[in-house]
Design an enzyme around this catalytic site. Sequence first.
Site, short mmCIF file in Angstrom:
data_model
loop_
_atom_site.label_atom_id
_atom_site.label_comp_id
_atom_site.label_asym_id
_atom_site.label_seq_id
_atom_site.Cartn_x
_atom_site.Cartn_y
_atom_site.Cartn_z
N GLY A 259 -36.16 -7.71 -7.18
CA GLY A 259 -35.86 -8.77 -7.97
C GLY A 259 -37.17 -9.96 -8.07
N HIS A 260 -37.57 -10.26 -7.03
CA HIS A 260 -39.05 -11.15 -7.22
C HIS A 260 -39.93 -10.51 -7.94
CE1 HIS A 260 -36.93 -12.88 -3.35
NE2 HIS A 260 -37.17 -13.82 -4.12
N GLY B 84 -34.56 -16.21 -11.81
CA GLY B 84 -33.96 -15.08 -11.78
C GLY B 84 -32.55 -15.76 -12.16
N SER C 128 -32.47 -11.90 -0.84
CA SER C 128 -33.25 -12.01 0.62
C SER C 128 -32.43 -11.81 1.57
CB SER C 128 -34.09 -13.13 0.38
OG SER C 128 -35.03 -13.21 -0.37
N ARG C 129 -31.01 -12.50 1.14
CA ARG C 129 -29.89 -12.67 2.25
C ARG C 129 -29.21 -11.26 2.53
NH1 ARG C 129 -29.69 -17.96 0.04
NH2 ARG C 129 -30.10 -19.44 1.85
N VAL D 164 -31.60 -8.37 -10.95
CA VAL D 164 -31.87 -6.68 -10.71
C VAL D 164 -31.05 -6.40 -9.44
CG1 VAL D 164 -33.76 -5.30 -9.49
CG2 VAL D 164 -34.53 -7.34 -11.20
N GLN E 198 -28.76 -22.47 -10.64
CA GLN E 198 -30.08 -22.98 -10.39
C GLN E 198 -30.88 -22.77 -11.54
OE1 GLN E 198 -32.76 -22.35 -6.97
NE2 GLN E 198 -33.74 -20.91 -8.34
N LEU F 127 -39.55 -11.19 -0.06
CA LEU F 127 -39.41 -10.58 -1.52
C LEU F 127 -38.83 -9.45 -1.49
CD1 LEU F 127 -43.00 -11.76 -2.45
CD2 LEU F 127 -40.92 -13.05 -2.53
N ASP G 21 -29.37 -16.70 -9.50
CA ASP G 21 -29.24 -18.11 -9.18
C ASP G 21 -28.81 -18.79 -10.50
OD1 ASP G 21 -29.80 -18.03 -6.30
OD2 ASP G 21 -31.65 -17.14 -7.01
O1 PAF Z 1 -34.60 -19.61 -5.82
C1 PAF Z 1 -35.30 -19.83 -4.85
O2 PAF Z 1 -35.78 -18.97 -4.02
C2 PAF Z 1 -35.51 -21.24 -4.62
O3 PAF Z 1 -34.43 -22.08 -4.77
C3 PAF Z 1 -36.59 -21.91 -5.23
C4 PAF Z 1 -36.79 -22.00 -6.62
C5 PAF Z 1 -38.00 -21.14 -4.85
C6 PAF Z 1 -36.84 -23.61 -4.78
O4 PAF Z 1 -37.08 -23.48 -3.38
#
Ligand code: PAF
Length: 280
Positions: free
Chosen positions: A35-36, A146, A185-186, A175, A152, A32, A149
């Site tokens: 941003g999280h 967020g 995270s990367r 963020v 997503q 984390l 992504d």
């Molecule tokens: O955005 C992420 O961290 C992942 O794609 C998620 C939404 C937790 C699904 O594993």
Amino acid sequence: MKVVRTIGEMQRLTTRLRQEGSLGFVPTMGALHEGHLELVRAAKRRCDRVVVSVFVNPIQFGPKDDYHAYPRDFKRDRLLLARVATDVVFYPDVREMYPDDYATYVEVEGLTKYLCGRSRPGHFRGVTTVVTKLFNIVKPDVAVFGQKDAQQAFVIKRMVRDLNFPVDIVIVPTVREPDGLAMSSRNVYLTQEERRQATVLYQSLREGEAMIKSGERDARRVKQALRRLIRTAPLAQIDYVEIVDTSRLHPVKTIKGEVLIALAVYFGRARLIDNLIVRG
Ligand code: PAF
């Protein structure tokens, strides 16, 4: 803050929590960062209780992706989540989520054809499957994701609409570090020099935005300008730079209305993504 490791316990707890008030949910893969924590704060502002899941989902990683190397530090994640007053952390292991004879997947078509969907076949099928499972386990009223992504976020909103999940999806702005790099995270994979050069990503997005705002309508010219700027960073390896419409996520030739400028670029072993939504 309670940590729950099994689906059965989480479902029982969720049933009780929902009788007491509204339930917010933030799915994460751990490692984390600020941003999280912003996602958790957004959920807390909207709901009485907040559940955060920490699960590195193997089925959204391809064979060449970084599943095994993906950063994991639950002790640290737990401390950070307690600091932002998370109520429950759902922290299942892989066997709990995917028993040996697991066979059911959820797939959103169309929106997953370009951008990361093209570079990472099967990735979004893994994401939509695990998010469906998590929604069925946590049964949230609100789920927070967020904007970093971006694809997503679009895919999950479409899945929720198409499959009639009774969940409000909230998307929180990206963020950024003070120099503009999107938190991820990367980012921990980056060497000092890669980290320094990675600032070119946000700079190039801003450059694209400025071109569109000042009247450029040719997507090819905007993408060329972004690529040129990114290539000034010798360690950058472009995966894609794309401009897509925000309804189907299809590449556009002429910029009209709202578009998403999105990119994925490798610095060493870190594949970084970023984006901006711009109105032409
Ligand atoms: O955005 C992420 O961290 C992942 O794609 C998620 C939404 C937790 C699904 O594993």
